[in-house]
Design an enzyme around this catalytic site. Structure first.
Site, short mmCIF file in Angstrom:
data_model
loop_
_atom_site.label_atom_id
_atom_site.label_comp_id
_atom_site.label_asym_id
_atom_site.label_seq_id
_atom_site.Cartn_x
_atom_site.Cartn_y
_atom_site.Cartn_z
N LYS A 1 0.89 -1.17 0.00
CA LYS A 1 0.00 0.00 0.00
C LYS A 1 0.91 1.21 0.00
O LYS A 1 1.56 1.51 1.02
CB LYS A 1 -0.92 0.00 1.23
N GLY B 1 -8.55 9.22 8.86
CA GLY B 1 -8.96 9.36 10.26
C GLY B 1 -10.03 10.38 10.53
O GLY B 1 -10.42 10.59 11.68
N ALA C 1 -9.61 5.42 3.22
CA ALA C 1 -9.51 6.60 4.10
C ALA C 1 -10.77 7.45 4.08
O ALA C 1 -11.38 7.67 3.03
CB ALA C 1 -8.31 7.47 3.75
N GLY C 2 -11.12 7.90 5.25
CA GLY C 2 -12.22 8.84 5.40
C GLY C 2 -13.56 8.22 5.70
O GLY C 2 -14.51 8.91 6.04
N ASN D 1 -9.90 1.57 8.84
CA ASN D 1 -9.27 1.19 10.12
C ASN D 1 -9.93 1.94 11.28
O ASN D 1 -10.56 1.37 12.15
CB ASN D 1 -7.76 1.49 10.04
#
Lengths: 72, 266
Positions: B102, B163, B190-191, B212
Protein backbone atom coordinates in the site's frame (compact mmCIF):
# COMPACT_ATOMS: atom_id res chain seq x y z
CA UNK A 1 36.90 -14.11 17.00
CA UNK A 2 35.96 -10.92 18.85
CA UNK A 3 38.07 -8.73 21.09
CA UNK A 4 37.08 -6.77 24.15
CA UNK A 5 37.94 -3.48 22.45
CA UNK A 6 34.79 -1.51 22.01
CA UNK A 7 33.72 0.37 18.95
CA UNK A 8 30.77 2.68 18.53
CA UNK A 9 27.88 2.12 16.16
CA UNK A 10 24.48 3.70 15.73
CA UNK A 11 21.77 1.24 16.71
CA UNK A 12 18.17 2.18 15.93
CA UNK A 13 19.07 5.84 16.18
CA UNK A 14 21.16 5.72 19.37
CA UNK A 15 24.89 5.38 19.89
CA UNK A 16 25.95 2.01 21.23
CA UNK A 17 29.33 0.56 22.15
CA UNK A 18 29.87 -2.98 20.86
CA UNK A 19 32.83 -5.32 20.76
CA UNK A 20 35.08 -4.82 17.76
CA UNK A 21 34.77 -7.48 15.10
CA UNK A 22 31.42 -8.74 16.27
CA UNK A 23 29.07 -10.23 13.66
CA UNK A 24 25.32 -9.82 13.49
CA UNK A 25 24.48 -13.16 15.08
CA UNK A 26 26.66 -12.32 18.07
CA UNK A 27 25.20 -8.82 18.26
CA UNK A 28 21.63 -10.13 18.31
CA UNK A 29 22.52 -12.58 21.05
CA UNK A 30 24.20 -9.92 23.18
CA UNK A 31 21.23 -7.59 22.81
CA UNK A 32 18.88 -10.42 23.84
CA UNK A 33 16.97 -10.04 20.60
CA UNK A 34 14.66 -13.00 20.28
CA UNK A 35 14.12 -15.16 17.26
CA UNK A 36 11.28 -13.73 15.28
CA UNK A 37 10.21 -11.70 12.32
CA UNK A 38 12.54 -8.73 11.73
CA UNK A 39 14.93 -7.42 9.13
CA UNK A 40 18.44 -6.21 9.86
CA UNK A 41 19.58 -3.17 7.92
CA UNK A 42 23.15 -1.90 7.93
CA UNK A 43 23.84 1.47 6.32
CA UNK A 44 20.55 1.28 4.41
CA UNK A 45 21.29 -2.18 3.02
CA UNK A 46 19.20 -5.21 3.98
CA UNK A 47 21.34 -8.03 5.36
CA UNK A 48 20.06 -11.49 4.37
CA UNK A 49 19.58 -13.87 7.31
CA UNK A 50 22.07 -16.27 5.74
CA UNK A 51 24.79 -13.64 6.25
CA UNK A 52 24.19 -12.93 9.96
CA UNK A 53 27.10 -15.18 10.93
CA UNK A 54 29.56 -13.62 8.51
CA UNK A 55 28.54 -9.95 8.33
CA UNK A 56 30.87 -8.07 10.67
CA UNK A 57 29.77 -4.82 12.26
CA UNK A 58 32.22 -1.97 11.74
CA UNK A 59 32.80 1.26 13.62
CA UNK A 60 30.33 3.95 12.62
CA UNK A 61 27.83 1.53 11.09
CA UNK A 62 24.17 2.46 11.30
CA UNK A 63 22.37 -0.74 12.27
CA UNK A 64 18.59 -0.89 12.31
CA UNK A 65 16.19 -3.66 13.19
CA UNK A 66 12.86 -3.32 11.45
CA UNK A 67 9.86 -5.19 12.87
CA UNK A 68 6.17 -5.49 12.07
CA UNK A 69 3.90 -2.96 13.74
CA UNK A 70 0.24 -2.09 13.48
CA UNK A 71 -0.83 0.03 10.54
CA UNK A 72 -3.85 1.28 8.64
CA UNK B 1 -27.22 -14.26 3.81
CA UNK B 2 -26.53 -13.86 0.10
CA UNK B 3 -22.94 -12.92 -0.67
CA UNK B 4 -21.85 -10.57 -3.43
CA UNK B 5 -19.62 -11.99 -6.16
CA UNK B 6 -15.98 -12.79 -5.60
CA UNK B 7 -13.39 -10.38 -6.99
CA UNK B 8 -9.86 -10.34 -8.23
CA UNK B 9 -7.07 -8.41 -6.54
CA UNK B 10 -3.90 -8.87 -8.56
CA UNK B 11 -3.29 -12.64 -8.41
CA UNK B 12 -5.77 -13.36 -5.61
CA UNK B 13 -9.48 -14.10 -5.72
CA UNK B 14 -11.26 -12.75 -2.66
CA UNK B 15 -14.74 -13.05 -1.19
CA UNK B 16 -14.62 -10.25 1.37
CA UNK B 17 -14.54 -6.74 -0.04
CA UNK B 18 -13.28 -5.18 3.16
CA UNK B 19 -9.60 -4.53 3.82
CA UNK B 20 -9.04 -3.73 7.47
CA UNK B 21 -6.24 -2.02 9.35
CA UNK B 22 -4.54 -3.26 12.50
CA UNK B 23 -3.89 0.08 14.22
CA UNK B 24 -5.51 2.10 17.00
CA UNK B 25 -7.25 -0.75 18.85
CA UNK B 26 -7.34 -0.56 22.62
CA UNK B 27 -5.68 -3.98 22.98
CA UNK B 28 -4.39 -6.85 20.85
CA UNK B 29 -7.46 -8.90 21.78
CA UNK B 30 -9.84 -6.15 20.67
CA UNK B 31 -7.94 -5.99 17.37
CA UNK B 32 -8.20 -9.74 16.88
CA UNK B 33 -11.91 -9.82 17.69
CA UNK B 34 -12.60 -6.96 15.28
CA UNK B 35 -10.61 -8.43 12.41
CA UNK B 36 -12.30 -11.80 12.83
CA UNK B 37 -15.74 -10.16 12.98
CA UNK B 38 -14.97 -8.20 9.80
CA UNK B 39 -14.47 -11.38 7.80
CA UNK B 40 -11.68 -9.53 6.02
CA UNK B 41 -9.12 -11.50 4.06
CA UNK B 42 -6.65 -8.63 3.71
CA UNK B 43 -5.12 -6.71 6.60
CA UNK B 44 -2.85 -3.70 6.53
CA UNK B 45 0.17 -3.29 8.75
CA UNK B 46 3.46 -1.45 8.81
CA UNK B 47 7.06 -1.61 9.96
CA UNK B 48 9.26 0.48 12.22
CA UNK B 49 12.59 0.38 14.00
CA UNK B 50 11.73 -1.89 16.89
CA UNK B 51 13.70 -4.53 18.73
CA UNK B 52 11.93 -7.70 19.78
CA UNK B 53 13.52 -8.69 23.10
CA UNK B 54 12.54 -10.94 25.99
CA UNK B 55 11.87 -7.88 28.15
CA UNK B 56 9.30 -6.27 25.83
CA UNK B 57 6.36 -7.84 24.06
CA UNK B 58 8.73 -9.51 21.59
CA UNK B 59 6.98 -10.37 18.39
CA UNK B 60 3.55 -10.91 19.90
CA UNK B 61 1.93 -8.72 17.23
CA UNK B 62 3.46 -10.83 14.49
CA UNK B 63 2.33 -14.06 16.12
CA UNK B 64 -1.22 -12.77 16.30
CA UNK B 65 -1.19 -11.60 12.69
CA UNK B 66 0.09 -14.95 11.50
CA UNK B 67 -2.71 -16.75 13.29
CA UNK B 68 -5.29 -14.84 11.22
CA UNK B 69 -4.14 -16.41 7.96
CA UNK B 70 -4.95 -13.26 5.97
CA UNK B 71 -3.18 -11.66 3.02
CA UNK B 72 -0.84 -8.94 4.25
CA UNK B 73 -0.80 -5.46 2.76
CA UNK B 74 2.12 -3.53 4.29
CA UNK B 75 2.00 0.23 3.98
CA UNK B 76 4.58 2.97 3.58
CA UNK B 77 2.86 5.26 6.05
CA UNK B 78 4.76 8.34 7.12
CA UNK B 79 6.85 8.64 3.94
CA UNK B 80 7.10 12.11 2.41
CA UNK B 81 9.26 11.37 -0.62
CA UNK B 82 9.44 8.75 -3.35
CA UNK B 83 12.88 7.73 -2.11
CA UNK B 84 11.63 7.06 1.44
CA UNK B 85 8.59 5.18 0.17
CA UNK B 86 10.62 2.97 -2.17
CA UNK B 87 13.07 2.14 0.59
CA UNK B 88 10.23 1.30 2.98
CA UNK B 89 8.52 -0.86 0.36
CA UNK B 90 11.70 -2.86 -0.20
CA UNK B 91 12.04 -3.43 3.54
CA UNK B 92 8.39 -4.44 3.75
CA UNK B 93 8.84 -6.98 0.97
CA UNK B 94 11.74 -8.54 2.82
CA UNK B 95 9.97 -8.44 6.17
CA UNK B 96 6.54 -9.67 5.14
CA UNK B 97 7.54 -11.76 2.14
CA UNK B 98 4.96 -10.15 -0.13
CA UNK B 99 5.08 -8.07 -3.31
CA UNK B 100 1.94 -6.22 -2.28
CA UNK B 101 2.44 -2.71 -0.99
CA UNK B 102 0.00 0.00 0.00
CA UNK B 103 1.96 2.93 -1.34
CA UNK B 104 1.54 6.08 0.69
CA UNK B 105 3.60 9.13 -0.17
CA UNK B 106 2.28 12.11 1.71
CA UNK B 107 2.53 15.69 0.55
CA UNK B 108 0.94 17.55 3.40
CA UNK B 109 1.15 16.81 7.11
CA UNK B 110 -2.03 18.73 7.94
CA UNK B 111 -4.50 16.57 6.06
CA UNK B 112 -2.18 13.69 5.12
CA UNK B 113 -2.93 14.32 1.46
CA UNK B 114 -0.98 12.14 -0.98
CA UNK B 115 1.71 13.83 -3.07
CA UNK B 116 0.62 12.87 -6.59
CA UNK B 117 3.98 13.62 -8.21
CA UNK B 118 6.06 11.62 -5.75
CA UNK B 119 3.43 8.87 -5.83
CA UNK B 120 3.86 8.47 -9.59
CA UNK B 121 7.64 8.45 -9.24
CA UNK B 122 7.60 5.78 -6.52
CA UNK B 123 5.00 3.70 -8.38
CA UNK B 124 7.12 3.65 -11.52
CA UNK B 125 10.17 2.43 -9.59
CA UNK B 126 8.31 -0.21 -7.60
CA UNK B 127 6.42 -1.67 -10.56
CA UNK B 128 9.74 -2.01 -12.39
CA UNK B 129 10.96 -4.01 -9.38
CA UNK B 130 7.99 -6.36 -9.53
CA UNK B 131 5.84 -4.90 -6.77
CA UNK B 132 2.05 -5.11 -6.88
CA UNK B 133 1.28 -1.51 -6.01
CA UNK B 134 -1.89 -0.39 -4.21
CA UNK B 135 -1.52 3.39 -4.39
CA UNK B 136 -3.27 5.52 -1.80
CA UNK B 137 -4.22 8.48 -3.99
CA UNK B 138 -6.56 11.40 -4.31
CA UNK B 139 -9.67 11.20 -6.48
CA UNK B 140 -8.02 13.14 -9.32
CA UNK B 141 -8.91 11.46 -12.62
CA UNK B 142 -5.70 12.37 -14.44
CA UNK B 143 -3.54 11.09 -11.58
CA UNK B 144 -5.49 7.84 -11.54
CA UNK B 145 -5.16 7.45 -15.30
CA UNK B 146 -1.41 7.92 -15.04
CA UNK B 147 -1.18 5.36 -12.23
CA UNK B 148 -3.11 2.93 -14.42
CA UNK B 149 -0.77 3.67 -17.34
CA UNK B 150 2.19 2.76 -15.12
CA UNK B 151 0.69 -0.68 -14.52
CA UNK B 152 -1.35 -0.41 -11.32
CA UNK B 153 -4.23 -2.88 -11.38
CA UNK B 154 -5.69 -1.46 -8.18
CA UNK B 155 -6.25 2.15 -7.16
CA UNK B 156 -7.26 3.38 -3.73
CA UNK B 157 -8.57 6.96 -3.85
CA UNK B 158 -9.44 8.65 -0.59
CA UNK B 159 -13.01 9.33 0.44
CA UNK B 160 -11.77 11.97 2.87
CA UNK B 161 -8.53 12.60 4.78
CA UNK B 162 -7.24 9.72 6.91
CA UNK B 163 -8.96 9.36 10.26
CA UNK B 164 -11.56 12.08 9.72
CA UNK B 165 -14.59 9.82 9.29
CA UNK B 166 -16.13 12.43 6.98
CA UNK B 167 -17.33 9.87 4.45
CA UNK B 168 -17.26 10.59 0.72
CA UNK B 169 -16.46 14.29 0.44
CA UNK B 170 -16.58 14.28 -3.35
CA UNK B 171 -18.89 11.52 -4.61
CA UNK B 172 -18.93 13.15 -8.06
CA UNK B 173 -15.16 12.67 -8.49
CA UNK B 174 -15.38 9.08 -7.28
CA UNK B 175 -18.25 8.37 -9.69
CA UNK B 176 -16.30 9.85 -12.60
CA UNK B 177 -13.34 7.62 -11.69
CA UNK B 178 -15.59 4.59 -11.75
CA UNK B 179 -17.07 5.56 -15.11
CA UNK B 180 -13.77 6.43 -16.77
CA UNK B 181 -11.79 3.48 -15.44
CA UNK B 182 -14.34 0.67 -15.76
CA UNK B 183 -11.79 -2.15 -15.77
CA UNK B 184 -9.78 -0.89 -12.81
CA UNK B 185 -10.17 -2.42 -9.36
CA UNK B 186 -11.08 0.53 -7.14
CA UNK B 187 -11.22 0.72 -3.36
CA UNK B 188 -12.08 3.74 -1.29
CA UNK B 189 -9.31 4.10 1.24
CA UNK B 190 -9.51 6.60 4.10
CA UNK B 191 -12.22 8.84 5.40
CA UNK B 192 -14.93 6.23 5.84
CA UNK B 193 -16.73 6.92 9.12
CA UNK B 194 -20.00 5.02 9.03
CA UNK B 195 -21.29 1.87 7.34
CA UNK B 196 -23.56 4.09 5.23
CA UNK B 197 -20.44 5.79 3.79
CA UNK B 198 -19.19 2.39 2.71
CA UNK B 199 -22.57 1.50 1.19
CA UNK B 200 -22.52 4.74 -0.80
CA UNK B 201 -19.09 3.89 -2.25
CA UNK B 202 -20.11 0.33 -3.06
CA UNK B 203 -23.33 1.48 -4.75
CA UNK B 204 -21.17 3.70 -6.98
CA UNK B 205 -19.52 0.51 -8.18
CA UNK B 206 -16.39 0.53 -6.06
CA UNK B 207 -14.93 -2.92 -5.64
CA UNK B 208 -13.97 -2.64 -2.00
CA UNK B 209 -13.27 -0.52 1.04
CA UNK B 210 -10.14 -0.12 3.15
CA UNK B 211 -10.71 1.25 6.62
CA UNK B 212 -9.27 1.19 10.12
CA UNK B 213 -10.24 4.09 12.38
CA UNK B 214 -13.99 3.69 11.93
CA UNK B 215 -13.80 0.22 13.45
CA UNK B 216 -10.94 0.71 15.91
CA UNK B 217 -12.45 3.82 17.46
CA UNK B 218 -16.00 2.50 17.70
CA UNK B 219 -17.29 1.81 21.19
CA UNK B 220 -17.67 -1.85 20.19
CA UNK B 221 -15.08 -2.50 17.46
CA UNK B 222 -16.09 -6.10 16.74
CA UNK B 223 -19.74 -5.14 16.38
CA UNK B 224 -18.81 -2.24 14.10
CA UNK B 225 -16.66 -4.57 12.03
CA UNK B 226 -19.69 -6.81 11.54
CA UNK B 227 -21.78 -3.78 10.58
CA UNK B 228 -19.24 -2.73 7.96
CA UNK B 229 -18.96 -6.24 6.60
CA UNK B 230 -22.71 -6.46 6.10
CA UNK B 231 -22.97 -2.92 4.73
CA UNK B 232 -20.23 -3.50 2.16
CA UNK B 233 -21.84 -6.74 1.06
CA UNK B 234 -25.24 -5.00 0.81
CA UNK B 235 -23.76 -2.13 -1.21
CA UNK B 236 -22.12 -4.52 -3.65
CA UNK B 237 -25.26 -6.65 -3.98
CA UNK B 238 -27.22 -3.49 -4.76
CA UNK B 239 -24.71 -2.42 -7.40
CA UNK B 240 -24.80 -5.85 -9.02
CA UNK B 241 -28.61 -5.90 -8.86
CA UNK B 242 -28.76 -2.57 -10.72
CA UNK B 243 -29.99 0.53 -8.95
CA UNK B 244 -33.06 2.18 -10.51
CA UNK B 245 -32.53 5.48 -12.32
CA UNK B 246 -33.25 8.61 -10.32
CA UNK B 247 -36.17 10.69 -11.65
CA UNK B 248 -37.07 14.33 -11.27
CA UNK B 249 -40.83 13.75 -10.99
CA UNK B 250 -43.06 11.32 -9.12
CA UNK B 251 -44.28 8.14 -10.76
CA UNK B 252 -47.04 6.15 -9.06
CA UNK B 253 -46.22 2.63 -8.08
CA UNK B 254 -49.86 1.53 -7.73
CA UNK B 255 -51.55 0.93 -11.13
CA UNK B 256 -53.78 3.83 -12.26
CA UNK B 257 -55.83 1.83 -14.80
CA UNK B 258 -59.49 0.99 -14.04
CA UNK B 259 -59.76 3.46 -11.20
CA UNK B 260 -63.36 4.27 -10.13
CA UNK B 261 -64.81 7.37 -11.67
CA UNK B 262 -64.42 9.51 -8.56
CA UNK B 263 -60.66 8.88 -8.67
CA UNK B 264 -60.19 9.88 -12.29
CA UNK B 265 -58.45 13.28 -12.35
CA UNK B 266 -57.88 14.04 -15.94
Amino acid sequence: MTSNVNTTINFNGDELAVESGINISQFLQQQEIIEGRFVVVINDEIVPKSEYGSAVISAGDALEIMSPITGG
Amino acid sequence: MQQASTWQVYDQTLQSRLFIGTALYSSPQVMMDAIKASGSQVITLSLRRQTPTKSNSGDQFWQLIQSLDCHLLPNTAGCYSAKEAVKTARLARELFQTDWVKLEVLGDSYNLQPDPFALLEATKTLIAEGFKVFPYCTDDLVLCQKLADLGCEVLMPWGAPIGTGKGLINPYALQILRERLPEMTLLVDAGIGKPSDAVQAMELGYDGILLNTAVAEALEPAQMATAFSQAINAGRLAYEAGVMPERQHAKPSTPTLEQPIWQQHG
